[in-house]
Design a protein around this motif. Structure first.
Motif, PDB file in Angstrom:
ATOM      1  N   PHE A   1       4.907 -84.753 -56.219  1.00 38.99           N
ATOM      2  CA  PHE A   1       5.642 -86.013 -56.254  1.00 38.99           C
ATOM      3  C   PHE A   1       7.041 -85.842 -55.661  1.00 38.99           C
ATOM      4  N   THR A   2       7.739 -84.807 -56.094  1.00 33.86           N
ATOM      5  CA  THR A   2       9.082 -84.547 -55.555  1.00 33.86           C
ATOM      6  C   THR A   2       9.026 -84.200 -54.077  1.00 33.86           C
ATOM      7  N   SER A   3       8.012 -83.448 -53.677  1.00 33.61           N
ATOM      8  CA  SER A   3       7.876 -83.055 -52.271  1.00 33.61           C
ATOM      9  C   SER A   3       7.616 -84.253 -51.374  1.00 33.61           C
ATOM     10  N   LEU A   4       6.889 -85.244 -51.863  1.00 28.90           N
ATOM     11  CA  LEU A   4       6.700 -86.483 -51.104  1.00 28.90           C
ATOM     12  C   LEU A   4       8.013 -87.248 -50.982  1.00 28.90           C
ATOM     13  N   GLN A   5       8.806 -87.231 -52.029  1.00 24.38           N
ATOM     14  CA  GLN A   5      10.091 -87.930 -52.004  1.00 24.38           C
ATOM     15  C   GLN A   5      11.070 -87.285 -51.031  1.00 24.38           C
ATOM     16  N   THR A   6      11.080 -85.951 -50.981  1.00 22.95           N
ATOM     17  CA  THR A   6      12.036 -85.244 -50.133  1.00 22.95           C
ATOM     18  C   THR A   6      11.556 -85.093 -48.695  1.00 22.95           C
ATOM     19  N   GLY A   7      10.270 -85.344 -48.442  1.00 23.26           N
ATOM     20  CA  GLY A   7       9.725 -85.177 -47.106  1.00 23.26           C
ATOM     21  C   GLY A   7       9.204 -83.786 -46.831  1.00 23.26           C
ATOM     22  N   MET A   8       9.231 -82.917 -47.829  1.00 21.82           N
ATOM     23  CA  MET A   8       8.652 -81.588 -47.647  1.00 21.82           C
ATOM     24  C   MET A   8       7.161 -81.701 -47.364  1.00 21.82           C
ATOM     25  N   VAL A   9       6.536 -82.733 -47.950  1.00 22.66           N
ATOM     26  CA  VAL A   9       5.127 -83.046 -47.726  1.00 22.66           C
ATOM     27  C   VAL A   9       5.036 -84.509 -47.315  1.00 22.66           C
ATOM     28  N   ASP A  10       4.199 -84.829 -46.330  1.00 26.96           N
ATOM     29  CA  ASP A  10       4.020 -86.238 -45.949  1.00 26.96           C
ATOM     30  C   ASP A  10       2.554 -86.674 -45.975  1.00 26.96           C
ATOM     31  N   THR A  11       1.657 -85.733 -46.284  1.00 28.59           N
ATOM     32  CA  THR A  11       0.232 -86.025 -46.320  1.00 28.59           C
ATOM     33  C   THR A  11      -0.401 -85.252 -47.466  1.00 28.59           C
ATOM     34  N   VAL A  12      -1.334 -85.901 -48.156  1.00 32.55           N
ATOM     35  CA  VAL A  12      -2.022 -85.246 -49.262  1.00 32.55           C
ATOM     36  C   VAL A  12      -3.519 -85.470 -49.112  1.00 32.55           C
ATOM     37  N   ALA A  13      -4.288 -84.651 -49.804  1.00 33.26           N
ATOM     38  CA  ALA A  13      -5.731 -84.865 -49.922  1.00 33.26           C
ATOM     39  C   ALA A  13      -6.009 -85.086 -51.399  1.00 33.26           C
TER      40      ALA A  13
END
Length: 328
Positions: free
Chosen positions: A189-201
């Motif tokens: 969740f935090t990684s999506l907010q910071t942009g560290m991650v932009d895609t999930v499965a």
């Protein structure tokens, strides 16, 4: 008189002292559909065994992640857990059979495969000191992110999260030319907010439950893998139960798993509809791109079968069941 009274009290307390407590941990949050069904099964066990067996749950990951739960089971601090296939594969490699990439394309195919493979998996777990009380589908995982993924060019450079211990997913994405970012699920969740991650499965219901859907605008319409959860019990705890009580426990949790399968399918359909209403688009991959992803998955499965990481006999049984004509 006092001695007679003492003997009477001891006779009344004896059944309570003989009661078996089964402590089971799960990542499923309290109040979720999983926990409702698990608690219903526990109530059925208590009633059916006349209090001889009590099941106590530790939901929401309070006992730690799957690896910690497995360790506590070995130490006898827990008797069971609802665990992922990736963690259980360290004990029993075939546990990841249902989650092999692109093996299924529909819930009906999964149901046909499970009718054949569930008993095979149960025997495999038993040989390794675990009793499989149930296996329930979590749903199909899809690629979801902040941009459409229709072509190979679209997939270039995506920052894709995968579970830290999911070696099958890591291999599949690497075979497709994507470098995934393994992280514990609690960090996503935090990684999506910071942009560290932009895609999930993930499954649609999983994305909603974890509140990731606010950062997800697009979903690729290609089921990657089928996610399952296993309810397993340490065999030493199982063997402490009488045959009659074992039958009650097995029946209660098998029924709970079947109810969960139906509930989870509805939950995923509802979650997907809700995300679409909030503006998420579902995009079909170009045929060549879909074929490329499936080829990457088949490459991973073939290597696992050749190396013995997955049983060729189990894999063949699943594929035969999937290919069988649908019953009328």
């Amino acid at each position: 008189m006092s001695r007679l009274l003492m003997l009477l009290l001891l006779s009344l307390l004896a059944p309570l002292a003989a009661a078996q407590s089964l402590k089971i941990a799960t990542l499923a949050p309290d109040g979720s559909a999983w926990m409702r069904e698990l608690r219903a099964a526990a109530a059925e066990v208590k009633q059916g065994t006349e209090g001889r067996v009590e099941v106590k749950f530790y939901p929401g990951g309070v006992m730690g992640n799957d690896a910690v739960v497995m360790r506590k089971m070995r130490l006898g601090q827990l008797q069971g857990g609802v665990l992922t296939s990736s963690e259980l594969s360290l004990v029993y490699p075939d546990a990841q059979a249902y989650s092999l990439p692109f093996l299924f394309s529909s819930w009906d195919e999964v149901a046909r495969a499970r009718a054949v493979a569930d008993p095979m998996l149960a025997r495999g777990f038993e040989e390794r000191g675990l009793r499989m009380l149930g296996v329930s589908g979590v749903g199909f995982a899809y690629l979801m992110g902040d941009k459409p993924l229709r072509t190979r060019a679209d997939a270039a450079g995506i920052k894709l999260w995968v579970p830290a211990n999911d070696t099958v997913a890591i291999r599949t994405f690497q075979a497709a030319g994507v470098s995934p970012i393994p992280l514990p699920i609690g960090d996503v969740f935090t990684s999506l907010q910071t942009g560290m991650v932009d895609t999930v499965a993930n499954t649609p219901s999983g994305a909603v439950a974890l509140q990731w859907h606010g950062k997800i605008r697009h979903m690729a319409d290609l089921p990657l893998t089928f996610v399952v959860g296993y309810l397993v019990l340490d065999d030493k705890a199982w063997k402490k139960l009488s045959p009659a009580d074992q039958a009650v426990v097995a029946r209660a949790f098998d029924a709970a798993g079947r109810r969960m399968d139906a509930t989870v399918q509805r939950d995923n359909e509802g979650a997907l509809a809700a995300m679409k209403k909030q503006g998420m688009s579902v995009n079909a991959l170009d045929p060549a791109e879909a074929a490329r992803w499936r080829a990457a998955g088949e490459q991973v499965i073939s290597r696992m079968s050749a190396s013995g990481e997955i049983s060729p006999a189990l894999l063949a049984a699943i594929r035969q069941a999937v290919a069988a004509p649908k019953a009328n």
